[in-house]
Design an enzyme around this catalytic site. Structure first.
Site, PDB file in Angstrom:
ATOM      1  N   LYS A  72      77.968  29.616  97.413  1.00 37.29           N
ATOM      2  CA  LYS A  72      77.042  29.396  96.281  1.00 37.29           C
ATOM      3  C   LYS A  72      75.946  28.388  96.640  1.00 37.29           C
ATOM      4  O   LYS A  72      74.759  28.659  96.452  1.00 37.29           O
ATOM      5  CB  LYS A  72      77.829  28.891  95.043  1.00 37.29           C
ATOM      6  N   GLU A 128      76.042  22.776  90.547  1.00 38.54           N
ATOM      7  CA  GLU A 128      77.169  22.035  89.937  1.00 38.54           C
ATOM      8  C   GLU A 128      76.684  20.815  89.160  1.00 38.54           C
ATOM      9  O   GLU A 128      77.287  19.743  89.237  1.00 38.54           O
ATOM     10  CB  GLU A 128      78.156  21.569  91.017  1.00 38.54           C
TER      11      GLU A 128
HETATM   12  N1  LIG Z   1      76.320  21.862 106.777  1.00 31.89           N
HETATM   13  C1  LIG Z   1      77.331  22.706 107.029  1.00 31.89           C
HETATM   14  N2  LIG Z   1      77.786  22.896 108.288  1.00 31.89           N
HETATM   15  C2  LIG Z   1      78.795  23.753 108.549  1.00 31.89           C
HETATM   16  N3  LIG Z   1      79.405  24.500 107.590  1.00 31.89           N
HETATM   17  C3  LIG Z   1      78.992  24.358 106.332  1.00 31.89           C
HETATM   18  C4  LIG Z   1      77.932  23.453 105.969  1.00 31.89           C
HETATM   19  N4  LIG Z   1      77.754  23.525 104.641  1.00 31.89           N
HETATM   20  C5  LIG Z   1      78.645  24.428 104.181  1.00 31.89           C
HETATM   21  N5  LIG Z   1      79.385  24.927 105.194  1.00 31.89           N
HETATM   22  C6  LIG Z   1      80.424  25.957 105.065  1.00 31.89           C
HETATM   23  O1  LIG Z   1      79.806  27.110 104.514  1.00 31.89           O
HETATM   24  C7  LIG Z   1      80.698  27.774 103.606  1.00 31.89           C
HETATM   25  C8  LIG Z   1      80.002  27.940 102.274  1.00 31.89           C
HETATM   26  O2  LIG Z   1      79.797  26.656 101.704  1.00 31.89           O
HETATM   27  P1  LIG Z   1      79.059  26.418 100.326  1.00 31.89           P
HETATM   28  O3  LIG Z   1      78.860  24.950 100.224  1.00 31.89           O
HETATM   29  O4  LIG Z   1      77.885  27.282 100.237  1.00 31.89           O
HETATM   30  O5  LIG Z   1      80.170  26.916  99.296  1.00 31.89           O
HETATM   31  P2  LIG Z   1      80.205  26.766  97.718  1.00 31.89           P
HETATM   32  O6  LIG Z   1      80.463  28.133  97.185  1.00 31.89           O
HETATM   33  O7  LIG Z   1      79.022  26.047  97.247  1.00 31.89           O
HETATM   34  O8  LIG Z   1      81.515  25.883  97.505  1.00 31.89           O
HETATM   35  P3  LIG Z   1      81.861  24.825  96.338  1.00 31.89           P
HETATM   36  O9  LIG Z   1      82.357  25.614  95.182  1.00 31.89           O
HETATM   37  O10 LIG Z   1      82.943  23.977  96.950  1.00 31.89           O
HETATM   38  O11 LIG Z   1      80.633  24.041  96.038  1.00 31.89           O
HETATM   39  C9  LIG Z   1      81.956  26.939 103.571  1.00 31.89           C
HETATM   40  O12 LIG Z   1      82.887  27.512 104.452  1.00 31.89           O
HETATM   41  C10 LIG Z   1      81.524  25.588 104.087  1.00 31.89           C
HETATM   42  O13 LIG Z   1      82.582  24.932 104.731  1.00 31.89           O
HETATM   43 MG   LIG Z   2      78.729  24.262  96.256  1.00 32.76          MG
END
Ligand SMILES: Nc1ncnc2c1ncn2[C@@H]1O[C@H](COP(=O)(O)OP(=O)(O)OP(=O)(O)O)[C@@H](O)[C@H]1O
Ligand SMILES: [Mg+2]
Length: 232
Positions: free
Chosen positions: A41, A154
């Site tokens: 997301k 969020e």
């Molecule tokens: N800067 C980064 N470097 C390496 N991997 C990353 C980085 N940022 C996010 N990820 C990885 O990318 C994937 C997607 O992360 P993202 O933050 O987009 O998820 P999200 O849906 O926003 O999660 P949440 O509900 O916890 O906020 C995850 O596996 C995360 O560990």
């Molecule tokens: Mg997130």
């Protein structure tokens, strides 16, 4: 106004975290983006903010040269985004680099502070604001830059019940001004009655895009299934 994504993918050090996202966002409605932790997301919002590299294509209206001109990103923690020593200065701060006249800056500040009901706090030190007020200020400062789309990541997660309501009302105001609003959230029930569309992301892909109630239901079912599996 539209933003069109075609087969957009993101890799983080070799790991695919967004996998071929194709969709369109338009102004004047609120899209709720849901999905489990780590589903992608925030990554999607960061792509739309112009903050990270991606593969694929993003098509924007001809008068813009970069996606970041069209969008404004608001983070989960308002503390990281507030820089001014008064509410008013915080809004002005972001405007100082875009070459507006003093009058224009003040007009914009007045508009966003009135809209988000912060005018009475204009000369307050943001440090003393409540969580909801801080988050509304963070939104106001981004809105002052006049993006067509607001990307809210969020933004209610760290707030108490009143704060969540305040920010929800702010989101509804953004829609009234015909902005496009993308809300990435785990607080599905809070936003569900007010959003126009729901995108459910699963493992970097769009698993559902459409009616918010159907999207929320699908997500709940998937979460329950996962929980059951964990029990066995
Ligand atoms: N800067 C980064 N470097 C390496 N991997 C990353 C980085 N940022 C996010 N990820 C990885 O990318 C994937 C997607 O992360 P993202 O933050 O987009 O998820 P999200 O849906 O926003 O999660 P949440 O509900 O916890 O906020 C995850 O596996 C995360 O560990
Ligand atoms: Mg997130």
């Amino acid at each position: 106004m539209h933003i069109k994504l075609q087969d957009v993918s993101v890799n983080y050090s070799g790991k695919k975290v967004l996998k071929g996202i194709t969709t369109t966002f338009e102004t004047g409605n609120i899209v709720m983006i849901i999905g489990r932790n780590g589903s992608g997301k925030s990554t999607l919002l960061k792509v739309l903010a112009g903050l990270i590299d991606f593969a694929g294509q993003i098509i924007i209206p001809g008068k813009y040269s970069d996606i970041s001109e069209l969008t404004g990103y608001v983070f989960q923690n308002p503390e990281t985004q507030i820089v001014g020593s008064t509410v008013f200065e915080d809004v002005i701060f972001g405007l100082e680099n875009i070459g507006l006249s003093k009058t224009e800056m003040e007009t914009r500040a007045k508009y966003v502070l009135d809209l988000l009901e912060l005018s009475e706090l204009k000369f307050f030190d943001p440090y003393y604001l409540s969580g909801g007020q801080k988050q509304r200020l963070a939104i106001a400062s981004v809105l002052a830059l006049n993006p067509e789309f607001l990307l809210l990541d969020e933004v209610t997660a760290m707030l108490d019940k009143n704060g969540k309501r305040e920010v929800l009302n702010a989101v509804l105001k953004l829609k009234e001004t015909n902005k496009g609003v993308l809300v990435a959230t785990h607080e599905i029930n809070l936003f569900l009655p007010y959003v126009d569309r729901c995108i459910y992301i699963e493992d970097g892909k769009i698993a559902f895009d459409g009616n918010p109630h159907d999207g929320a239901e699908l997500y709940r079912k998937a979460a329950t299934e996962k929980f059951k599996k964990m029990q066995v």
